[in-house]
Write an enzyme that holds these catalytic residues in place. Structure first.
Site, PDB file in Angstrom:
ATOM      1  N   CYS A   1       0.869  -1.190   0.000  1.00 12.19           N
ATOM      2  CA  CYS A   1       0.000   0.000   0.000  1.00 12.19           C
ATOM      3  C   CYS A   1       0.898   1.229   0.000  1.00 12.19           C
ATOM      4  O   CYS A   1       2.069   1.147  -0.398  1.00 12.19           O
ATOM      5  CB  CYS A   1      -0.973  -0.028   1.177  1.00 12.19           C
ATOM      6  SG  CYS A   1      -0.184   0.026   2.809  1.00 12.19           S
TER       7      CYS A   1
ATOM      8  N   ASN B   1       2.342   1.394   4.417  1.00 14.58           N
ATOM      9  CA  ASN B   1       2.647   0.109   5.094  1.00 14.58           C
ATOM     10  C   ASN B   1       2.359   0.176   6.592  1.00 14.58           C
ATOM     11  O   ASN B   1       3.046  -0.475   7.389  1.00 14.58           O
ATOM     12  CB  ASN B   1       4.099  -0.330   4.824  1.00 14.58           C
ATOM     13  CG  ASN B   1       4.401  -1.776   5.218  1.00 14.58           C
ATOM     14  OD1 ASN B   1       5.535  -2.102   5.561  1.00 14.58           O
ATOM     15  ND2 ASN B   1       3.426  -2.653   5.194  1.00 14.58           N
TER      16      ASN B   1
ATOM     17  N   CYS C   1      -1.321   0.712   7.492  1.00 19.73           N
ATOM     18  CA  CYS C   1      -2.767   0.459   7.636  1.00 19.73           C
ATOM     19  C   CYS C   1      -3.203  -0.753   6.818  1.00 19.73           C
ATOM     20  O   CYS C   1      -3.446  -1.835   7.354  1.00 19.73           O
ATOM     21  CB  CYS C   1      -3.584   1.680   7.215  1.00 19.73           C
ATOM     22  SG  CYS C   1      -3.273   3.165   8.201  1.00 19.73           S
ATOM     23  N   ARG C   2      -3.328  -0.587   5.497  1.00 17.25           N
ATOM     24  CA  ARG C   2      -3.939  -1.646   4.680  1.00 17.25           C
ATOM     25  C   ARG C   2      -3.049  -2.854   4.454  1.00 17.25           C
ATOM     26  O   ARG C   2      -3.500  -3.996   4.637  1.00 17.25           O
ATOM     27  CB  ARG C   2      -4.361  -1.066   3.315  1.00 17.25           C
ATOM     28  CG  ARG C   2      -5.504  -0.090   3.416  1.00 17.25           C
ATOM     29  CD  ARG C   2      -5.661   0.695   2.132  1.00 17.25           C
ATOM     30  NE  ARG C   2      -4.517   1.579   1.897  1.00 17.25           N
ATOM     31  CZ  ARG C   2      -4.321   2.292   0.808  1.00 17.25           C
ATOM     32  NH1 ARG C   2      -5.188   2.221  -0.191  1.00 17.25           N
ATOM     33  NH2 ARG C   2      -3.267   3.076   0.693  1.00 17.25           N
ATOM     34  N   SER C   3      -1.791  -2.634   4.033  1.00 19.07           N
ATOM     35  CA  SER C   3      -0.972  -3.825   3.702  1.00 19.07           C
ATOM     36  C   SER C   3      -0.620  -4.660   4.936  1.00 19.07           C
ATOM     37  O   SER C   3      -0.569  -5.894   4.812  1.00 19.07           O
ATOM     38  CB  SER C   3       0.261  -3.456   2.860  1.00 19.07           C
ATOM     39  OG  SER C   3       1.095  -2.547   3.520  1.00 19.07           O
TER      40      SER C   3
ATOM     41  N   ASP D   1      -8.402   3.708   1.324  1.00 17.36           N
ATOM     42  CA  ASP D   1      -7.423   4.119   2.332  1.00 17.36           C
ATOM     43  C   ASP D   1      -8.172   4.551   3.605  1.00 17.36           C
ATOM     44  O   ASP D   1      -8.936   5.516   3.566  1.00 17.36           O
ATOM     45  CB  ASP D   1      -6.623   5.296   1.755  1.00 17.36           C
ATOM     46  CG  ASP D   1      -5.517   5.746   2.684  1.00 17.36           C
ATOM     47  OD1 ASP D   1      -5.477   5.300   3.845  1.00 17.36           O
ATOM     48  OD2 ASP D   1      -4.691   6.569   2.239  1.00 17.36           O
TER      49      ASP D   1
END
Ligand code: 4NP
Length: 158
Positions: free
Chosen positions: A12, A15, A17-19, A127
């Site tokens: 993401c 690195n 939050c999402r990934s 996001d």
């Protein structure tokens, strides 16, 4: 799919939050499936290198029984494109950045995470950085759907 042992890198922007959540849900899915696969995550940006995941990401993972406090953010590097068989972007901008950075003659297959989730082809994982706990719960659900689809595709050898 390449004959190399399978390995997946989720990418993401930051690195944090999402990934990391994609990494966590994919670790869960691969453990459940008994599927042996290398797993990591990275960001296209370098602002958070060395930092643990966002506290809201840690909280939603914790709610699902997973401790991600030990993860540390890192930025994607050129050798990742050969070290991993699969590099999976969380949104379209991440995918475009990966394509732009991909050195020539590399082997990793690039894809968008939700392209692996049934009925979600072409969708991005939004996001959640400027969101709240509900936003992070949506992220968890989205990355879980992508992780489940990806693991079943990799297990089938497709
Ligand atoms: P991620 O979220 O890409 O899912 O880790 C973000 C983290 C940090 C920022 C933006 C998005 N930031 O602007 O610092």
């Amino acid at each position: 799919m390449s004959s190399a042992a399978p390995s997946v890198l989720f990418v993401c922007l930051g690195n944090i939050c999402r990934s990391p959540l994609a990494e966590a849900t994919f670790r869960l899915a691969s453990d459940e499936a008994g599927f042996c696969v290398g797993i990591d995550s990275a960001g296209t940006g370098d602002w958070h290198v060395g930092n643990p995941p966002d506290p809201r990401a840690q909280a939603v993972a914790c709610k699902h029984g997973v401790d991600i406090s030990w993860y540390r953010a890192r930025q994607i590097a050129a050798d990742d494109f050969c070290r991993f068989t699969h590099i999976v972007a969380l949104d379209h901008q991440n995918l475009a950045d990966l394509r732009a950075r991909k050195p020539k003659e590399t082997t990793a297959e690039l894809s968008l995470l939700l392209d692996h989730a049934e009925g979600r082809v072409g969708e991005a994982v939004a996001d959640p950085y400027h969101s709240d706990a509900d936003g992070f719960m949506r992220t968890w659900n989205d990355v879980s759907a992508g992780a489940a689809g990806l693991i079943s595709r990799m297990r089938s050898g497709a």
